[in-house]
Design a protein around this motif. Structure first.
Motif, PDB file in Angstrom:
ATOM      1  N   PRO A  79       0.796  -1.237   0.000  1.00 17.26           N
ATOM      2  CA  PRO A  79       0.000   0.000   0.000  1.00 17.26           C
ATOM      3  C   PRO A  79       0.828   1.287   0.000  1.00 17.26           C
ATOM      4  CG  PRO A  79      -0.966  -1.583   1.511  1.00 17.26           C
ATOM      5  CD  PRO A  79       0.332  -2.179   1.031  1.00 17.26           C
ATOM      6  N   GLU A  80       1.979   1.285   0.635  1.00 21.68           N
ATOM      7  CA  GLU A  80       2.804   2.501   0.683  1.00 21.68           C
ATOM      8  C   GLU A  80       3.381   2.880  -0.678  1.00 21.68           C
ATOM      9  OE1 GLU A  80       5.810   2.241   3.724  1.00 21.68           O
ATOM     10  OE2 GLU A  80       4.345   1.610   5.233  1.00 21.68           O
ATOM     11  N   PHE A  81       3.347   1.950  -1.649  1.00 18.72           N
ATOM     12  CA  PHE A  81       3.961   2.198  -2.948  1.00 18.72           C
ATOM     13  C   PHE A  81       2.962   2.141  -4.095  1.00 18.72           C
ATOM     14  CE2 PHE A  81       7.343   0.855  -0.156  1.00 18.72           C
ATOM     15  CZ  PHE A  81       8.328   1.796  -0.427  1.00 18.72           C
ATOM     16  N   ARG A  82       1.676   2.092  -3.774  1.00 22.54           N
ATOM     17  CA  ARG A  82       0.659   2.059  -4.823  1.00 22.54           C
ATOM     18  C   ARG A  82       0.574   3.407  -5.527  1.00 22.54           C
ATOM     19  NH1 ARG A  82      -3.634  -1.432  -1.360  1.00 22.54           N
ATOM     20  NH2 ARG A  82      -2.458  -3.391  -1.494  1.00 22.54           N
ATOM     21  N   ASN A  83       0.150   3.360  -6.766  1.00 28.09           N
ATOM     22  CA  ASN A  83      -0.005   4.561  -7.606  1.00 28.09           C
ATOM     23  C   ASN A  83       1.318   5.275  -7.851  1.00 28.09           C
ATOM     24  OD1 ASN A  83      -2.902   4.263  -7.798  1.00 28.09           O
ATOM     25  ND2 ASN A  83      -2.957   4.937  -5.658  1.00 28.09           N
ATOM     26  N   THR A  84       2.391   4.502  -7.873  1.00 25.36           N
ATOM     27  CA  THR A  84       3.706   5.081  -8.149  1.00 25.36           C
ATOM     28  C   THR A  84       4.374   4.456  -9.372  1.00 25.36           C
ATOM     29  OG1 THR A  84       4.865   3.501  -6.727  1.00 25.36           O
ATOM     30  CG2 THR A  84       4.098   5.558  -5.684  1.00 25.36           C
ATOM     31  N   GLY A  85       3.684   3.540 -10.034  1.00 30.17           N
ATOM     32  CA  GLY A  85       4.243   2.899 -11.224  1.00 30.17           C
ATOM     33  C   GLY A  85       4.854   1.535 -10.982  1.00 30.17           C
ATOM     34  N   VAL A  86       4.808   1.050  -9.751  1.00 31.45           N
ATOM     35  CA  VAL A  86       5.402  -0.260  -9.439  1.00 31.45           C
ATOM     36  C   VAL A  86       4.664  -1.370 -10.186  1.00 31.45           C
ATOM     37  CG1 VAL A  86       5.930  -1.935  -7.620  1.00 31.45           C
ATOM     38  CG2 VAL A  86       6.301   0.508  -7.216  1.00 31.45           C
ATOM     39  N   ALA A  87       3.345  -1.348 -10.178  1.00 34.77           N
ATOM     40  CA  ALA A  87       2.575  -2.382 -10.878  1.00 34.77           C
ATOM     41  C   ALA A  87       2.853  -2.339 -12.379  1.00 34.77           C
ATOM     42  CB  ALA A  87       1.089  -2.228 -10.602  1.00 34.77           C
ATOM     43  N   THR A  88       3.018  -1.146 -12.924  1.00 35.78           N
ATOM     44  CA  THR A  88       3.357  -0.999 -14.342  1.00 35.78           C
ATOM     45  C   THR A  88       4.699  -1.661 -14.636  1.00 35.78           C
ATOM     46  OG1 THR A  88       2.107   1.062 -14.499  1.00 35.78           O
ATOM     47  CG2 THR A  88       3.797   0.686 -16.174  1.00 35.78           C
ATOM     48  N   LEU A  89       5.672  -1.423 -13.788  1.00 38.26           N
ATOM     49  CA  LEU A  89       6.998  -2.036 -13.948  1.00 38.26           C
ATOM     50  C   LEU A  89       6.894  -3.562 -13.890  1.00 38.26           C
ATOM     51  CD1 LEU A  89      10.136  -1.700 -14.059  1.00 38.26           C
ATOM     52  CD2 LEU A  89      10.067  -1.651 -11.564  1.00 38.26           C
ATOM     53  N   ILE A  90       6.153  -4.076 -12.925  1.00 38.84           N
ATOM     54  CA  ILE A  90       5.998  -5.526 -12.776  1.00 38.84           C
ATOM     55  C   ILE A  90       5.316  -6.115 -14.006  1.00 38.84           C
ATOM     56  CG2 ILE A  90       4.839  -7.345 -11.460  1.00 38.84           C
ATOM     57  CD1 ILE A  90       5.265  -5.502  -8.955  1.00 38.84           C
ATOM     58  N   LEU A  91       4.215  -5.510 -14.439  1.00 33.15           N
ATOM     59  CA  LEU A  91       3.488  -6.032 -15.592  1.00 33.15           C
ATOM     60  C   LEU A  91       4.348  -5.988 -16.850  1.00 33.15           C
ATOM     61  CD1 LEU A  91       0.994  -7.230 -16.894  1.00 33.15           C
ATOM     62  CD2 LEU A  91       0.028  -4.914 -17.027  1.00 33.15           C
ATOM     63  N   ASP A  92       5.052  -4.915 -17.044  1.00 32.33           N
ATOM     64  CA  ASP A  92       5.940  -4.801 -18.212  1.00 32.33           C
ATOM     65  C   ASP A  92       6.977  -5.928 -18.202  1.00 32.33           C
ATOM     66  OD1 ASP A  92       6.780  -3.375 -20.590  1.00 32.33           O
ATOM     67  OD2 ASP A  92       8.533  -2.746 -19.439  1.00 32.33           O
ATOM     68  N   ASP A  93       7.561  -6.197 -17.048  1.00 31.92           N
ATOM     69  CA  ASP A  93       8.574  -7.250 -16.959  1.00 31.92           C
ATOM     70  C   ASP A  93       7.964  -8.647 -17.072  1.00 31.92           C
ATOM     71  OD1 ASP A  93      10.469  -5.282 -16.825  1.00 31.92           O
ATOM     72  OD2 ASP A  93      11.023  -5.644 -14.737  1.00 31.92           O
ATOM     73  N   LEU A  94       6.721  -8.837 -16.607  1.00 28.93           N
ATOM     74  CA  LEU A  94       6.041 -10.119 -16.815  1.00 28.93           C
ATOM     75  C   LEU A  94       5.786 -10.354 -18.304  1.00 28.93           C
ATOM     76  CD1 LEU A  94       3.405 -10.246 -13.921  1.00 28.93           C
ATOM     77  CD2 LEU A  94       5.437 -11.697 -14.173  1.00 28.93           C
ATOM     78  N   ILE A  95       5.389  -9.311 -19.016  1.00 28.65           N
ATOM     79  CA  ILE A  95       5.169  -9.433 -20.462  1.00 28.65           C
ATOM     80  C   ILE A  95       6.475  -9.789 -21.154  1.00 28.65           C
ATOM     81  CG2 ILE A  95       4.594  -8.131 -22.562  1.00 28.65           C
ATOM     82  CD1 ILE A  95       2.455  -6.659 -20.813  1.00 28.65           C
ATOM     83  N   GLU A  96       7.560  -9.144 -20.765  1.00 27.63           N
ATOM     84  CA  GLU A  96       8.868  -9.465 -21.363  1.00 27.63           C
ATOM     85  C   GLU A  96       9.273 -10.910 -21.065  1.00 27.63           C
ATOM     86  OE1 GLU A  96      10.601  -7.647 -23.596  1.00 27.63           O
ATOM     87  OE2 GLU A  96       8.805  -6.381 -23.491  1.00 27.63           O
ATOM     88  N   ALA A  97       9.004 -11.381 -19.850  1.00 29.05           N
ATOM     89  CA  ALA A  97       9.309 -12.773 -19.502  1.00 29.05           C
ATOM     90  C   ALA A  97       8.475 -13.721 -20.361  1.00 29.05           C
ATOM     91  CB  ALA A  97       9.059 -13.018 -18.015  1.00 29.05           C
ATOM     92  N   CYS A  98       7.233 -13.361 -20.612  1.00 28.05           N
ATOM     93  CA  CYS A  98       6.387 -14.195 -21.466  1.00 28.05           C
ATOM     94  C   CYS A  98       6.912 -14.221 -22.900  1.00 28.05           C
ATOM     95  CB  CYS A  98       4.947 -13.688 -21.431  1.00 28.05           C
ATOM     96  SG  CYS A  98       4.061 -14.159 -19.925  1.00 28.05           S
ATOM     97  N   LYS A  99       7.299 -13.074 -23.403  1.00 29.99           N
ATOM     98  CA  LYS A  99       7.876 -13.030 -24.752  1.00 29.99           C
ATOM     99  C   LYS A  99       9.087 -13.951 -24.851  1.00 29.99           C
ATOM    100  CE  LYS A  99       6.561  -8.319 -26.041  1.00 29.99           C
ATOM    101  NZ  LYS A  99       7.076  -6.946 -26.276  1.00 29.99           N
ATOM    102  N   ALA A 100       9.919 -13.943 -23.821  1.00 27.81           N
ATOM    103  CA  ALA A 100      11.118 -14.786 -23.802  1.00 27.81           C
ATOM    104  C   ALA A 100      10.778 -16.274 -23.760  1.00 27.81           C
ATOM    105  CB  ALA A 100      12.006 -14.418 -22.616  1.00 27.81           C
ATOM    106  N   ASN A 101       9.533 -16.583 -23.374  1.00 27.59           N
ATOM    107  CA  ASN A 101       9.068 -17.969 -23.305  1.00 27.59           C
ATOM    108  C   ASN A 101       8.077 -18.297 -24.426  1.00 27.59           C
ATOM    109  OD1 ASN A 101      10.020 -19.528 -20.714  1.00 27.59           O
ATOM    110  ND2 ASN A 101       9.824 -17.366 -20.151  1.00 27.59           N
ATOM    111  N   SER A 102       8.122 -17.527 -25.510  1.00 28.64           N
ATOM    112  CA  SER A 102       7.321 -17.762 -26.716  1.00 28.64           C
ATOM    113  C   SER A 102       5.815 -17.692 -26.492  1.00 28.64           C
ATOM    114  CB  SER A 102       7.691 -19.113 -27.354  1.00 28.64           C
ATOM    115  OG  SER A 102       9.057 -19.130 -27.683  1.00 28.64           O
TER     116      SER A 102
END
Length: 151
Positions: A79-102
């Protein structure tokens, strides 16, 4: 707020306690520590990332990779870090991990009342493709099914 002070990395046993705390603060029905541990250590289809600031986990996210699909299991931010872009960073990196796994397609369920999360997913071009009626056990709320095709 996102800057070089926040990094993501693969979740490990070292992160389980902090992930559990964030889970209990984020979800009406939290996963247990044992469930989190099994996902990280035993589920060969799972990819879990943590966002770290000052050696502290401030968020995490997970995806199951099944053939050419990625199913987002959860994304949670302290909660102390919500609305600061952390979820965006996580989602972006999850998408990149998925791309790396076809992975070609990604999906998730989200509470119909979770406007913030829905907005995040839409910003990554996830689209609404269905409803799971009374999906959530705690209150019977519907889940919106969202997909991102050809990532």
């Amino acid at each position: 707020m996102i800057n070089d002070e926040i990094q993501t990395c693969k979740a490990s046993l070292y992160h389980i306690d902090e992930m559990f705390i964030i889970s209990t603060l984020s979800f009406p029905i939290s996963w247990s520590k044992e469930s989190i541990k099994k996902e990280i250590m035993e589920n060969d289809q799972a990819i879990y990332l943590v966002a770290i600031k000052d050696n502290t986990v401030i968020g995490y996210g997970g995806v199951w990779v099944i053939l050419d699909e990625g199913h987002i299991t959860n994304i949670a931010v302290h909660p102390e870090f919500r609305n600061t872009g952390v979820a965006t960073l996580i989602l972006d990196d999850l998408i990149e991990a998925c791309k790396a796994n076809s992975v070609q397609h990604m999906t998730l369920e989200v509470r119909t009342s979770n406007i913030v999360a829905i907005s995040l997913y839409k910003s990554f071009n996830f689209i609404e493709e269905g409803i799971r009626k009374r999906y959530y056990a705690d209150n019977g709320e519907d889940a919106l099914i969202m997909w991102k095709h050809y990532i």
